[in-house]
Scaffold this motif. Structure first.
Motif, short mmCIF file in Angstrom:
data_model
loop_
_atom_site.label_atom_id
_atom_site.label_comp_id
_atom_site.label_asym_id
_atom_site.label_seq_id
_atom_site.Cartn_x
_atom_site.Cartn_y
_atom_site.Cartn_z
N LEU A 1 0.82 -1.20 0.00
CA LEU A 1 0.00 0.00 0.00
C LEU A 1 0.86 1.26 0.00
N ILE A 2 1.89 1.27 0.83
CA ILE A 2 2.77 2.45 0.90
C ILE A 2 3.48 2.67 -0.43
N ILE A 3 3.98 1.60 -1.04
CA ILE A 3 4.64 1.72 -2.34
C ILE A 3 3.65 2.21 -3.40
N PHE A 4 2.44 1.65 -3.42
CA PHE A 4 1.43 2.05 -4.40
C PHE A 4 1.07 3.53 -4.26
N VAL A 5 0.79 3.97 -3.03
CA VAL A 5 0.42 5.37 -2.81
C VAL A 5 1.58 6.30 -3.17
N THR A 6 2.79 5.92 -2.85
CA THR A 6 3.96 6.74 -3.19
C THR A 6 4.12 6.89 -4.70
N VAL A 7 4.03 5.78 -5.42
CA VAL A 7 4.19 5.84 -6.88
C VAL A 7 3.04 6.61 -7.52
N GLN A 8 1.81 6.40 -7.05
CA GLN A 8 0.68 7.16 -7.59
C GLN A 8 0.84 8.65 -7.32
N SER A 9 1.34 9.01 -6.14
CA SER A 9 1.56 10.42 -5.82
C SER A 9 2.60 11.03 -6.76
N ILE A 10 3.64 10.29 -7.04
CA ILE A 10 4.66 10.78 -7.97
C ILE A 10 4.05 10.99 -9.35
N PHE A 11 3.24 10.03 -9.82
CA PHE A 11 2.58 10.19 -11.12
C PHE A 11 1.67 11.41 -11.13
N TRP A 12 0.90 11.64 -10.04
CA TRP A 12 0.02 12.80 -9.98
C TRP A 12 0.81 14.09 -9.96
N MET A 13 1.96 14.11 -9.26
CA MET A 13 2.76 15.34 -9.21
C MET A 13 3.33 15.69 -10.58
N TYR A 14 3.77 14.68 -11.31
CA TYR A 14 4.32 14.94 -12.64
C TYR A 14 3.25 15.14 -13.70
N GLY A 15 2.05 14.63 -13.47
CA GLY A 15 0.99 14.71 -14.47
C GLY A 15 0.08 15.90 -14.32
N THR A 16 0.19 16.64 -13.22
CA THR A 16 -0.65 17.81 -13.01
C THR A 16 0.23 19.02 -12.73
N ASP A 17 -0.37 20.19 -12.95
CA ASP A 17 0.40 21.43 -12.77
C ASP A 17 0.38 21.97 -11.35
N SER A 18 -0.70 21.67 -10.61
CA SER A 18 -0.81 22.20 -9.25
C SER A 18 -1.55 21.21 -8.37
N ASP B 1 -4.23 21.94 -6.72
CA ASP B 1 -5.66 22.11 -6.98
C ASP B 1 -6.11 21.25 -8.16
N GLU B 2 -5.29 21.17 -9.20
CA GLU B 2 -5.63 20.33 -10.35
C GLU B 2 -5.65 18.86 -9.94
N MET B 3 -4.74 18.47 -9.06
CA MET B 3 -4.71 17.10 -8.57
C MET B 3 -5.99 16.78 -7.79
N LEU B 4 -6.42 17.71 -6.92
CA LEU B 4 -7.65 17.50 -6.17
C LEU B 4 -8.87 17.45 -7.08
N THR B 5 -8.89 18.28 -8.10
CA THR B 5 -9.99 18.26 -9.06
C THR B 5 -10.03 16.91 -9.77
N TYR B 6 -8.89 16.42 -10.14
CA TYR B 6 -8.81 15.11 -10.79
C TYR B 6 -9.32 14.01 -9.87
N LEU B 7 -8.97 14.07 -8.60
CA LEU B 7 -9.37 13.04 -7.65
C LEU B 7 -10.84 13.10 -7.26
N THR B 8 -11.44 14.29 -7.32
CA THR B 8 -12.83 14.44 -6.87
C THR B 8 -13.83 14.55 -8.00
N ASP B 9 -13.41 14.59 -9.25
CA ASP B 9 -14.32 14.72 -10.38
C ASP B 9 -14.78 13.34 -10.85
N PHE B 10 -16.03 13.04 -10.54
CA PHE B 10 -16.61 11.77 -10.96
C PHE B 10 -17.69 11.96 -12.02
N SER B 11 -17.64 13.06 -12.74
CA SER B 11 -18.67 13.31 -13.75
C SER B 11 -18.63 12.29 -14.88
N TRP B 12 -17.50 11.69 -15.12
CA TRP B 12 -17.41 10.69 -16.18
C TRP B 12 -18.23 9.44 -15.85
#
Length: 125
Positions: free
Chosen positions: A84-101, A103-114
């Motif tokens: 779990l720790i490894i998974f969350v760490t790697v996902q956090s790294i992907f989110w940091m490199y894939g988003t600009d801020s 706030d954009e990361m939180l929007t991505y995590l909380t947007d379930f409109s799809w």
């Protein structure tokens, strides 16, 4: 070394080499304990056939401990937490490199409109 030698002779990668590499990687990582368990089982059987005791007191303690449900549960809990720790760490790294801020990361995590739209493509494109 055997795989490298076969590749040098044949100049191609065979199924044997792929299986050999997978086996060696497993043996060097997760399989160490499986091989030790197999070794104890084989010493038990061979000792029974010969009428000789090949296991030590430590081996018997390890075999008894492996049957204890509390020990097994603790072992799986530790393994699950590490994964779990490894998974969350790697996902956090992907989110940091894939988003600009953040706030954009939180929007991505909380947007379930799809889910409501039934379409994985972005709504605002």
């Amino acid at each position: 070394m055997l795989g490298i030698w076969i590749y040098q002779v044949t100049n191609e990668i065979s199924t044997f080499q792929i299986i050999l590499v997978i086996f060696v990687l497993y043996a060097c990582t997760f399989g160490i304990f499986d091989f030790l368990k197999l070794d104890r089982w084989m010493r038990t059987k061979i000792g029974q056939w010969r009428g000789v005791e090949l296991l030590t007191d430590k081996d018997y303690r390890i075999m008894e401990r492996a049957k204890d449900p509390k020990y097994i549960a603790r072992k799986y809990r530790y393994s699950a937490m590490i994964h779990l720790i490894i998974f969350v760490t790697v996902q956090s790294i992907f989110w940091m490199y894939g988003t600009d801020s953040f706030d954009e990361m939180l929007t991505y995590l909380t947007d379930f409109s799809w889910i409501e739209a039934g379409d994985l493509k972005a709504e605002d494109t």
